[in-house]
Design an enzyme around this catalytic site. Structure first.
Site, PDB file in Angstrom:
ATOM      1  N   LEU A 175      -5.117  15.139  -8.090  1.00  0.00           N
ATOM      2  CA  LEU A 175      -5.680  14.362  -6.974  1.00  0.00           C
ATOM      3  C   LEU A 175      -5.489  15.096  -5.649  1.00  0.00           C
ATOM      4  CD1 LEU A 175      -4.163  11.123  -8.456  1.00  0.00           C
ATOM      5  CD2 LEU A 175      -6.630  11.528  -8.152  1.00  0.00           C
ATOM      6  N   PRO A 176      -6.260  14.700  -4.610  1.00  0.00           N
ATOM      7  CA  PRO A 176      -6.222  15.473  -3.363  1.00  0.00           C
ATOM      8  C   PRO A 176      -4.854  15.509  -2.682  1.00  0.00           C
ATOM      9  CG  PRO A 176      -8.157  14.025  -3.410  1.00  0.00           C
ATOM     10  CD  PRO A 176      -7.316  13.662  -4.594  1.00  0.00           C
TER      11      PRO A 176
ATOM     12  N   THR B 140      -1.144  19.131  -5.550  1.00  0.00           N
ATOM     13  CA  THR B 140      -0.152  19.702  -4.630  1.00  0.00           C
ATOM     14  C   THR B 140       0.228  18.617  -3.637  1.00  0.00           C
ATOM     15  OG1 THR B 140      -1.207  21.871  -4.809  1.00  0.00           O
ATOM     16  CG2 THR B 140       0.311  21.548  -2.976  1.00  0.00           C
TER      17      THR B 140
ATOM     18  N   LYS C 242       5.709  25.747  -5.302  1.00  0.00           N
ATOM     19  CA  LYS C 242       4.317  25.872  -4.839  1.00  0.00           C
ATOM     20  C   LYS C 242       4.252  25.990  -3.307  1.00  0.00           C
ATOM     21  CE  LYS C 242      -0.214  25.196  -4.658  1.00  0.00           C
ATOM     22  NZ  LYS C 242      -1.187  26.159  -5.122  1.00  0.00           N
TER      23      LYS C 242
ATOM     24  N   LYS D 220      -3.196  22.410   4.572  1.00  0.00           N
ATOM     25  CA  LYS D 220      -2.535  21.281   3.903  1.00  0.00           C
ATOM     26  C   LYS D 220      -1.172  21.727   3.335  1.00  0.00           C
ATOM     27  CE  LYS D 220      -2.615  18.781  -0.413  1.00  0.00           C
ATOM     28  NZ  LYS D 220      -3.171  18.664  -1.737  1.00  0.00           N
TER      29      LYS D 220
HETATM   30  P1  NAD Z   1     -11.170  17.734  -5.296  1.00  0.00           P
HETATM   31  O1  NAD Z   1     -11.286  16.963  -4.025  1.00  0.00           O
HETATM   32  O2  NAD Z   1     -12.280  18.599  -5.743  1.00  0.00           O
HETATM   33  O3  NAD Z   1     -10.840  16.717  -6.508  1.00  0.00           O
HETATM   34  C1  NAD Z   1     -10.028  15.588  -6.390  1.00  0.00           C
HETATM   35  C2  NAD Z   1     -10.702  14.470  -7.167  1.00  0.00           C
HETATM   36  O4  NAD Z   1      -9.863  13.313  -7.120  1.00  0.00           O
HETATM   37  C3  NAD Z   1     -12.052  14.054  -6.588  1.00  0.00           C
HETATM   38  O5  NAD Z   1     -13.042  14.144  -7.589  1.00  0.00           O
HETATM   39  C4  NAD Z   1     -11.828  12.611  -6.129  1.00  0.00           C
HETATM   40  O6  NAD Z   1     -12.971  11.773  -6.316  1.00  0.00           O
HETATM   41  C5  NAD Z   1     -10.703  12.186  -7.050  1.00  0.00           C
HETATM   42  N1  NAD Z   1      -9.938  11.047  -6.555  1.00  0.00           N
HETATM   43  C6  NAD Z   1      -9.472  10.795  -5.310  1.00  0.00           C
HETATM   44  N2  NAD Z   1      -8.795   9.630  -5.296  1.00  0.00           N
HETATM   45  C7  NAD Z   1      -8.846   9.132  -6.558  1.00  0.00           C
HETATM   46  C8  NAD Z   1      -8.353   7.957  -7.169  1.00  0.00           C
HETATM   47  N3  NAD Z   1      -7.656   7.049  -6.467  1.00  0.00           N
HETATM   48  N4  NAD Z   1      -8.608   7.772  -8.487  1.00  0.00           N
HETATM   49  C9  NAD Z   1      -9.303   8.678  -9.189  1.00  0.00           C
HETATM   50  N5  NAD Z   1      -9.811   9.818  -8.674  1.00  0.00           N
HETATM   51  C10 NAD Z   1      -9.583  10.037  -7.357  1.00  0.00           C
HETATM   52  O7  NAD Z   1      -9.820  18.581  -5.149  1.00  0.00           O
HETATM   53  P2  NAD Z   1      -9.375  19.842  -6.035  1.00  0.00           P
HETATM   54  O8  NAD Z   1      -9.846  21.099  -5.361  1.00  0.00           O
HETATM   55  O9  NAD Z   1      -9.690  19.561  -7.449  1.00  0.00           O
HETATM   56  O10 NAD Z   1      -7.788  19.809  -5.797  1.00  0.00           O
HETATM   57  C11 NAD Z   1      -6.957  18.879  -6.476  1.00  0.00           C
HETATM   58  C12 NAD Z   1      -5.506  19.209  -6.162  1.00  0.00           C
HETATM   59  O11 NAD Z   1      -5.223  20.543  -6.591  1.00  0.00           O
HETATM   60  C13 NAD Z   1      -5.166  19.150  -4.674  1.00  0.00           C
HETATM   61  O12 NAD Z   1      -3.890  18.575  -4.523  1.00  0.00           O
HETATM   62  C14 NAD Z   1      -5.179  20.611  -4.239  1.00  0.00           C
HETATM   63  O13 NAD Z   1      -4.325  20.869  -3.132  1.00  0.00           O
HETATM   64  C15 NAD Z   1      -4.669  21.288  -5.503  1.00  0.00           C
HETATM   65  N6  NAD Z   1      -5.089  22.690  -5.652  1.00  0.00           N
HETATM   66  C16 NAD Z   1      -6.372  23.061  -5.410  1.00  0.00           C
HETATM   67  C17 NAD Z   1      -6.752  24.389  -5.563  1.00  0.00           C
HETATM   68  C18 NAD Z   1      -8.177  24.832  -5.298  1.00  0.00           C
HETATM   69  O14 NAD Z   1      -8.419  26.043  -5.226  1.00  0.00           O
HETATM   70  N7  NAD Z   1      -9.132  23.913  -5.179  1.00  0.00           N
HETATM   71  C19 NAD Z   1      -5.804  25.351  -5.957  1.00  0.00           C
HETATM   72  C20 NAD Z   1      -4.507  24.943  -6.244  1.00  0.00           C
HETATM   73  C21 NAD Z   1      -4.153  23.605  -6.072  1.00  0.00           C
END
Ligand code: NAD
Length: 297
Positions: free
Chosen positions: A64-65, A95, A170, A245
């Site tokens: 999740l975000p 994260t 991390k 973030k």
């Molecule tokens: P994203 O925004 O693409 O995906 C998050 C998903 O969570 C979305 O589809 C959103 O609709 C869903 N969501 C939000 N609230 C919700 C809820 N209450 N119930 C169900 N679903 C819900 O984000 P991402 O890029 O997939 O990143 C996810 C996590 O991974 C973050 O914490 C980010 O910091 C971490 N991360 C991302 C990357 C990257 O390169 N994108 C790399 C390492 C870590």
């Protein structure tokens, strides 16, 4: 084994697909219709709430975000801790700050539900290719239990220590990365201004003591590294807003233990300024524009 996957976005969507490809039964929930549709096309079973996804599950993975979404999914009105079976296992790969997952794990253990943290590095390509690194915070038995599941989605599964230490690893890594990228940008821009060919300078740095991932793999000067975002207009990389973030999480955690993060605070402001000027989605190596006369985007 029944797995529930909650949060099927850029990272979670690909991770869930890799679980499905390996033959696991996966039910899923996301707030986004589009994310659910992609998941269903890959063979996942769509559920209409976090609780509906979790109630039959042996394992729940959340991606999740931010911390507020994680709290909501575990502890909110449709929170999964209320419906999970005793003996089930939860893995949060988002994260977030270390304290939030420690709080959730403590509440889980009252119901014999094991909750651990396993944030990732490797980005969206790593998620797609199943080559992520997972930094696991769990006791020894928890680590042994999550390892085979995470192996469907990643190549390196590292045990960092007790719950919360995955997040510590991390955010400390990304604190260093945010600072080292800024240092390389500063050095590259100074060298160019003083008249050295950037290619020659990068060659010296990368065979000298200034060498690091930011100079060697993701150099912020264009056309030093063929596959780096700097060589394609700073697109398709690790977004500046995500670096911001992670720096915020590191600085918040440092505040809780009264530990100085002097350079972290400084570069946080530099990345903040990039976001303010509309470059939040550019790769974080675009930090170099603080040192250039013209805007890169
Ligand atoms: P994203 O925004 O693409 O995906 C998050 C998903 O969570 C979305 O589809 C959103 O609709 C869903 N969501 C939000 N609230 C919700 C809820 N209450 N119930 C169900 N679903 C819900 O984000 P991402 O890029 O997939 O990143 C996810 C996590 O991974 C973050 O914490 C980010 O910091 C971490 N991360 C991302 C990357 C990257 O390169 N994108 C790399 C390492 C870590």
């Amino acid at each position: 084994m029944k797995i529930a996957f909650i949060g099927l976005g850029n990272m979670g969507g690909s991770m869930a697909q890799n679980l499905l490809k390996s033959g696991q039964m996966v039910s899923g929930f996301d707030l986004s219709e589009q994310a659910l549709q992609h998941f269903a096309e890959a063979g996942g079973v769509i559920c209409d709430s976090p609780q509906a996804a979790a109630q039959e599950a042996d394992v729940v993975i959340t991606m999740l975000p931010a911390a507020k979404h994680v709290r909501d999914v575990y502890l909110g009105e449709q929170g999964i801790l209320a419906v999970l079976k005793a003996g089930s296992l939860c893995i949060d790969s988002s994260t977030i700050d270390p304290q939030t997952i420690k709080d959730i794990a403590a509440l889980g253990s009252e119901k014999q539900i094991q909750v651990c943290d396993a944030p990732v590095s490797g980005g969206t390509m790593g998620a797609k290719n199943g080559t992520l690194t997972f930094m696991v915070g769990a006791d020894h038995a928890g680590y042994e239990a999550v390892k085979p599941i995470l192996s469907f989605m990643g190549k390196n599964i590292v045990h960092c220590g007790a719950v919360g230490t995955g997040q510590v690893a991390k955010i400390c890594n990304n604190l260093i990365l945010g600072i080292s990228m800024t240092a390389v940008a500063e050095g590259m821009a100074l060298g160019a201004k003083l008249g050295i060919d950037p290619q020659a300078l990068a060659g010296v740095i990368n065979s000298s003591s200034g060498r690091c991932w930011s100079s060697e793999v993701n150099n912020p000067w264009p056309d030093i590294c063929e596959n780096a975002p700097a060589s394609r207009g700073y697109t398709e990389g690790f977004a500046t807003q995500l670096m911001l973030k992670d720096l915020g999480l590191a600085i918040e955690a440092a505040g809780q233990v009264k530990q100085p993060v002097l350079l972290g605070g400084l570069v946080q402001q530099l990345y903040q300024q990039l976001c303010l000027q509309g470059d939040a989605n550019l790769d974080f190596s675009s930090i170099i524009q603080h040192y250039l006369p013209t805007k890169v985007s």
